[in-house]
Structures are given as C-alpha cells and as structure tokens.
Design a protein around this motif. Structure first.
Motif, PDB file in Angstrom:
ATOM      1  N   UNK A  52       0.076 -36.643  -8.048  1.00 50.72           N
ATOM      2  CA  UNK A  52       0.033 -36.642  -9.598  1.00 50.72           C
ATOM      3  C   UNK A  52      -0.205 -35.320  -9.903  1.00 50.72           C
ATOM      4  N   UNK A  53       0.838 -34.840 -10.835  1.00 47.08           N
ATOM      5  CA  UNK A  53       0.739 -33.194 -11.306  1.00 47.08           C
ATOM      6  C   UNK A  53       1.059 -32.243 -10.510  1.00 47.08           C
ATOM      7  N   UNK A  54       1.402 -32.535  -9.200  1.00 51.93           N
ATOM      8  CA  UNK A  54       1.937 -31.588  -8.452  1.00 51.93           C
ATOM      9  C   UNK A  54       2.850 -30.557  -8.851  1.00 51.93           C
ATOM     10  N   UNK A  55       3.634 -31.029  -9.551  1.00 49.59           N
ATOM     11  CA  UNK A  55       4.904 -30.233 -10.091  1.00 49.59           C
ATOM     12  C   UNK A  55       4.427 -28.968 -10.933  1.00 49.59           C
ATOM     13  N   UNK A  56       3.079 -29.039 -11.651  1.00 50.14           N
ATOM     14  CA  UNK A  56       2.589 -28.184 -12.358  1.00 50.14           C
ATOM     15  C   UNK A  56       1.731 -27.067 -11.665  1.00 50.14           C
TER      16      UNK A  56
END
Length: 83
Positions: A52-56
């Motif tokens: 969760x939120x790894x893209x950022x």
C-alpha cells in the motif's frame, strides 16, 4: 489454520519467503528496487501491507546506483567470471 473446537488452533503448514539483501551473494534474486531505504519484502504487518502506497516510495537500490557492476557480478566468492 483450523479450529479443533476447543478454542485452540492447529497449524497444518507454514512457509516463509525471504528477501535477499545482498547484491552479490550467489543468489538469483537481485534487490533492484527498495521501499525508501528499506528492502521491499511484500510483508503484511499490523500497520497493513507494505504494498500500500509503494508507488510513492519505490526507489532504485542505492547500493546498485553506487556500483552498477553488481548487475553483472553474480558472486564474489567465488568471483563471477568476466563475460
């Protein structure tokens, strides 16, 4: 896990997947990307999934950026042959 009816549980099987931290340890997986300054493991903790939120947060492994030869050096002991 199965509940045997007496408020206890029986574990029938378990497995573990590990993330290789080294860039040249003779192992096939290469940690190219990191989660900020940490290895990406895909773990699920009490705070939720690491995904969760790894893209950022995803970055290229700083050790690989500082020494790109690690893309071709499979092992240091014994040393990977040139070519």
């Amino acid at each position: 896990m199965l509940d045997n009816g007496t408020s206890t549980a029986t574990v029938n099987a378990a497995s573990v997947t590990t993330t290789v931290p080294s860039l040249a340890n003779g192992s096939v997986p290469l940690p190219v990307f990191t989660d900020g300054n940490l290895l990406y493991t895909g773990s699920i903790t009490r705070n939720g999934s690491q995904q969760t939120g790894l893209g950022g947060r995803i970055t290229v492994n700083a050790a690989l950026l500082s020494d790109p030869s690690k893309l071709t050096v499979y092992s240091t002991s014994p040393a990977t042959n040139a070519g």
